[in-house]
Design a protein around this motif. Structure first.
Motif, PDB file in Angstrom:
ATOM      1  N   VAL A  30      38.717   3.784 -17.836  1.00 31.29           N
ATOM      2  CA  VAL A  30      38.081   2.504 -17.514  1.00 31.29           C
ATOM      3  C   VAL A  30      36.600   2.516 -17.881  1.00 31.29           C
ATOM      4  CG1 VAL A  30      39.749   2.014 -15.681  1.00 31.29           C
ATOM      5  CG2 VAL A  30      37.608   3.146 -15.108  1.00 31.29           C
ATOM      6  N   GLY A  31      35.951   3.680 -17.799  1.00 28.95           N
ATOM      7  CA  GLY A  31      34.553   3.773 -18.224  1.00 28.95           C
ATOM      8  C   GLY A  31      34.407   3.483 -19.700  1.00 28.95           C
ATOM      9  N   TYR A  32      35.307   4.039 -20.493  1.00 35.98           N
ATOM     10  CA  TYR A  32      35.291   3.792 -21.939  1.00 35.98           C
ATOM     11  C   TYR A  32      35.609   2.330 -22.241  1.00 35.98           C
ATOM     12  CZ  TYR A  32      36.685   3.926 -26.845  1.00 35.98           C
ATOM     13  OH  TYR A  32      36.797   3.674 -28.180  1.00 35.98           O
ATOM     14  N   PHE A  33      36.587   1.778 -21.534  1.00 39.01           N
ATOM     15  CA  PHE A  33      36.951   0.385 -21.753  1.00 39.01           C
ATOM     16  C   PHE A  33      35.792  -0.535 -21.395  1.00 39.01           C
ATOM     17  CE2 PHE A  33      38.442  -3.649 -19.950  1.00 39.01           C
ATOM     18  CZ  PHE A  33      39.129  -4.165 -21.041  1.00 39.01           C
ATOM     19  N   GLY A  34      35.108  -0.240 -20.284  1.00 39.93           N
ATOM     20  CA  GLY A  34      34.015  -1.092 -19.856  1.00 39.93           C
ATOM     21  C   GLY A  34      32.889  -1.161 -20.865  1.00 39.93           C
ATOM     22  N   VAL A  35      32.431  -0.005 -21.331  1.00 41.08           N
ATOM     23  CA  VAL A  35      31.316   0.004 -22.268  1.00 41.08           C
ATOM     24  C   VAL A  35      31.746  -0.557 -23.625  1.00 41.08           C
ATOM     25  CG1 VAL A  35      31.699   2.360 -23.124  1.00 41.08           C
ATOM     26  CG2 VAL A  35      29.385   1.392 -23.129  1.00 41.08           C
ATOM     27  N   SER A  36      32.973  -0.280 -24.041  1.00 44.70           N
ATOM     28  CA  SER A  36      33.465  -0.799 -25.326  1.00 44.70           C
ATOM     29  C   SER A  36      33.575  -2.318 -25.299  1.00 44.70           C
ATOM     30  CB  SER A  36      34.828  -0.185 -25.663  1.00 44.70           C
ATOM     31  OG  SER A  36      34.730   1.213 -25.808  1.00 44.70           O
ATOM     32  N   ALA A  37      34.094  -2.841 -24.190  1.00 46.42           N
ATOM     33  CA  ALA A  37      34.249  -4.289 -24.060  1.00 46.42           C
ATOM     34  C   ALA A  37      32.894  -4.991 -24.079  1.00 46.42           C
ATOM     35  CB  ALA A  37      35.007  -4.619 -22.777  1.00 46.42           C
ATOM     36  N   MET A  38      31.925  -4.419 -23.382  1.00 43.19           N
ATOM     37  CA  MET A  38      30.601  -5.036 -23.336  1.00 43.19           C
ATOM     38  C   MET A  38      29.928  -5.000 -24.702  1.00 43.19           C
ATOM     39  SD  MET A  38      30.440  -6.133 -20.268  1.00 43.19           S
ATOM     40  CE  MET A  38      28.739  -6.509 -19.846  1.00 43.19           C
ATOM     41  N   GLN A  39      30.076  -3.881 -25.416  1.00 37.44           N
ATOM     42  CA  GLN A  39      29.483  -3.776 -26.750  1.00 37.44           C
ATOM     43  C   GLN A  39      30.153  -4.726 -27.723  1.00 37.44           C
ATOM     44  OE1 GLN A  39      29.807   0.426 -27.604  1.00 37.44           O
ATOM     45  NE2 GLN A  39      27.903   0.934 -26.560  1.00 37.44           N
ATOM     46  N   ALA A  40      31.476  -4.848 -27.633  1.00 40.97           N
ATOM     47  CA  ALA A  40      32.206  -5.753 -28.526  1.00 40.97           C
ATOM     48  C   ALA A  40      31.813  -7.207 -28.275  1.00 40.97           C
ATOM     49  CB  ALA A  40      33.715  -5.573 -28.334  1.00 40.97           C
ATOM     50  N   ALA A  41      31.534  -7.521 -27.017  1.00 39.74           N
ATOM     51  CA  ALA A  41      31.149  -8.883 -26.670  1.00 39.74           C
ATOM     52  C   ALA A  41      29.667  -9.140 -26.906  1.00 39.74           C
ATOM     53  CB  ALA A  41      31.494  -9.158 -25.202  1.00 39.74           C
ATOM     54  N   GLY A  42      28.923  -8.082 -27.220  1.00 42.24           N
ATOM     55  CA  GLY A  42      27.495  -8.233 -27.456  1.00 42.24           C
ATOM     56  C   GLY A  42      26.716  -8.549 -26.198  1.00 42.24           C
ATOM     57  N   VAL A  43      27.213  -8.053 -25.075  1.00 47.52           N
ATOM     58  CA  VAL A  43      26.581  -8.318 -23.780  1.00 47.52           C
ATOM     59  C   VAL A  43      25.881  -7.058 -23.293  1.00 47.52           C
ATOM     60  CG1 VAL A  43      26.998  -9.036 -21.394  1.00 47.52           C
ATOM     61  CG2 VAL A  43      28.363 -10.008 -23.240  1.00 47.52           C
ATOM     62  N   SER A  44      24.761  -7.224 -22.633  1.00 41.09           N
ATOM     63  CA  SER A  44      23.993  -6.092 -22.135  1.00 41.09           C
ATOM     64  C   SER A  44      24.789  -5.273 -21.124  1.00 41.09           C
ATOM     65  CB  SER A  44      22.700  -6.583 -21.479  1.00 41.09           C
ATOM     66  OG  SER A  44      22.027  -5.521 -20.845  1.00 41.09           O
ATOM     67  N   LEU A  45      24.637  -3.942 -21.229  1.00 40.22           N
ATOM     68  CA  LEU A  45      25.298  -3.041 -20.283  1.00 40.22           C
ATOM     69  C   LEU A  45      24.719  -3.166 -18.873  1.00 40.22           C
ATOM     70  CD1 LEU A  45      25.625   0.207 -22.442  1.00 40.22           C
ATOM     71  CD2 LEU A  45      27.390  -1.472 -21.905  1.00 40.22           C
ATOM     72  N   LEU A  46      23.586  -3.839 -18.758  1.00 39.20           N
ATOM     73  CA  LEU A  46      22.998  -4.035 -17.441  1.00 39.20           C
ATOM     74  C   LEU A  46      23.911  -4.872 -16.542  1.00 39.20           C
ATOM     75  CD1 LEU A  46      19.252  -4.637 -18.373  1.00 39.20           C
ATOM     76  CD2 LEU A  46      20.208  -2.660 -17.174  1.00 39.20           C
ATOM     77  N   TRP A  47      24.744  -5.716 -17.172  1.00 38.99           N
ATOM     78  CA  TRP A  47      25.695  -6.482 -16.376  1.00 38.99           C
ATOM     79  C   TRP A  47      26.690  -5.546 -15.674  1.00 38.99           C
ATOM     80  CZ3 TRP A  47      24.897 -11.249 -14.926  1.00 38.99           C
ATOM     81  CH2 TRP A  47      24.099 -12.078 -15.715  1.00 38.99           C
ATOM     82  N   LEU A  48      27.047  -4.466 -16.361  1.00 40.28           N
ATOM     83  CA  LEU A  48      27.930  -3.478 -15.748  1.00 40.28           C
ATOM     84  C   LEU A  48      27.244  -2.814 -14.562  1.00 40.28           C
ATOM     85  CD1 LEU A  48      29.608  -1.696 -18.813  1.00 40.28           C
ATOM     86  CD2 LEU A  48      30.645  -3.294 -17.209  1.00 40.28           C
ATOM     87  N   ARG A  49      25.939  -2.567 -14.716  1.00 45.12           N
ATOM     88  CA  ARG A  49      25.188  -1.956 -13.622  1.00 45.12           C
ATOM     89  C   ARG A  49      25.130  -2.890 -12.422  1.00 45.12           C
ATOM     90  NH1 ARG A  49      24.823   3.078 -12.282  1.00 45.12           N
ATOM     91  NH2 ARG A  49      23.036   3.481 -10.961  1.00 45.12           N
ATOM     92  N   LEU A  50      25.035  -4.172 -12.700  1.00 45.84           N
ATOM     93  CA  LEU A  50      25.034  -5.161 -11.624  1.00 45.84           C
ATOM     94  C   LEU A  50      26.371  -5.150 -10.885  1.00 45.84           C
ATOM     95  CD1 LEU A  50      23.641  -7.520 -10.184  1.00 45.84           C
ATOM     96  CD2 LEU A  50      24.528  -9.034 -11.964  1.00 45.84           C
ATOM     97  N   GLY A  74      29.178   2.602 -17.472  1.00 47.96           N
ATOM     98  CA  GLY A  74      28.471   2.583 -18.746  1.00 47.96           C
ATOM     99  C   GLY A  74      28.892   3.647 -19.733  1.00 47.96           C
ATOM    100  N   SER A  75      29.798   4.554 -19.358  1.00 45.77           N
ATOM    101  CA  SER A  75      30.255   5.573 -20.305  1.00 45.77           C
ATOM    102  C   SER A  75      31.553   6.198 -19.814  1.00 45.77           C
ATOM    103  CB  SER A  75      29.205   6.672 -20.491  1.00 45.77           C
ATOM    104  OG  SER A  75      29.160   7.537 -19.375  1.00 45.77           O
ATOM    105  N   MET A  76      32.290   6.796 -20.741  1.00 52.25           N
ATOM    106  CA  MET A  76      33.539   7.464 -20.396  1.00 52.25           C
ATOM    107  C   MET A  76      33.275   8.676 -19.511  1.00 52.25           C
ATOM    108  SD  MET A  76      36.523   8.818 -22.999  1.00 52.25           S
ATOM    109  CE  MET A  76      35.473  10.051 -23.796  1.00 52.25           C
ATOM    110  N   LEU A  77      32.244   9.463 -19.838  1.00 54.40           N
ATOM    111  CA  LEU A  77      31.923  10.658 -19.062  1.00 54.40           C
ATOM    112  C   LEU A  77      31.503  10.307 -17.649  1.00 54.40           C
ATOM    113  CD1 LEU A  77      31.464  13.699 -18.804  1.00 54.40           C
ATOM    114  CD2 LEU A  77      29.163  13.355 -19.753  1.00 54.40           C
ATOM    115  N   GLN A  78      30.629   9.323 -17.516  1.00 51.82           N
ATOM    116  CA  GLN A  78      30.154   8.942 -16.190  1.00 51.82           C
ATOM    117  C   GLN A  78      31.289   8.370 -15.343  1.00 51.82           C
ATOM    118  OE1 GLN A  78      27.642   9.661 -14.620  1.00 51.82           O
ATOM    119  NE2 GLN A  78      26.887   8.067 -13.262  1.00 51.82           N
ATOM    120  N   GLY A  79      32.163   7.599 -15.964  1.00 51.85           N
ATOM    121  CA  GLY A  79      33.307   7.062 -15.242  1.00 51.85           C
ATOM    122  C   GLY A  79      34.198   8.163 -14.720  1.00 51.85           C
TER     123      GLY A  79
END
Length: 224
Positions: A64-84, A160-165
């Motif tokens: 899910v960590g990998y999916f989250g960061v990949s989805a945000m990058q593909a959508a061109g959205v800031s990773l800060l939204w994930l932090r929120l 924000g990352s696969m490792l951190q997740g």
């Protein structure tokens, strides 16, 4: 990163009262399924069971960590939204630990369909008379529906990352170990300590403060 992992560890430790309800019966039943084993051998099998469970948690967290960061990058959205999102989820878990809100329990229904497929495979591994069987059963056990696990997975999604997740879920799993491995008077003493209202509120308040700080940092950077 270290603060996130410490928070996940504390969530696992204090939320393990729920684990005793969900998994305590399983752990006791599995003890009985270890025939003709010495206490030391049973402890070894219990540790392998827990290692399997933590492996599944870590793999889910990595996915899910990998999916989250990949989805945000593909959508061109800031990773800060994930932090929120991570801050909001942590605030929800603080409310759960304080026992002011039990909404996380409803998340368990989401995993019932997966467990219907996994449970028959787990039963075929009984009795647990070898290390391979114990570890394999632990892998299945990690898929048991649990609202607290799913909420922490949501936090991993926002890591924000696969490792951190993966590390967040592993730390959470480590926190649940005392409640699962201890038995008898030791488990009762631990449970009594964790159920002390003052301690619960202190830890929940600390988590809520950290959650609020995380949310504030994300909003500040998004706006400014």
């Amino acid at each position: 990163m270290n603060t996130d992992l410490l928070a996940a560890l504390i969530i696992g430790l204090l939320g393990s009262s729920h684990c005793l309800v969900m998994c305590g019966g399983i752990a006791a039943a599995l003890q009985l399924s270890m025939p003709q084993q010495s206490p030391l051998q049973k402890l070894r099998l219990q540790l392998l069971l827990s290692l399997g469970r933590l492996t599944t948690y870590s793999l889910f967290g990595a996915a899910v960590g990998y999916f989250g960061v990949s989805a945000m990058q593909a959508a061109g959205v800031s990773l800060l939204w994930l932090r929120l999102v991570a801050g909001v989820l942590l605030l929800m878990m603080a409310l759960y630990i304080s026992r002011l809100w039990f909404g996380l329990i409803h998340l368990e229904k989401l995993g019932q369909k997966l467990w219907c497929y996994v449970q028959p495979l787990a039963k075929k591994l009984l009795p647990l008379n070898s290390g391979i069987k114990a570890y394999s059963y632990g892998l299945c056990w990690g898929a048991l529906p649990c609202g607290l696990v799913y909420s922490t997975l949501g936090w991993s999604l926002a890591s924000g990352s696969m490792l951190q997740g993966s590390l967040i879920m592993f730390s959470f799993g480590i926190g649940t170990l005392p409640a699962i491995l201890l038995s008898g008077s030791a488990a009762q003493l631990l449970n009594k300590l964790k159920n002390t209202p003052l301690l619960r509120y202190i830890i929940a308040t600390a988590l809520a403060i950290y959650a609020s700080y995380t949310i504030w940092l994300a909003i500040r950077r998004l706006i400014f």
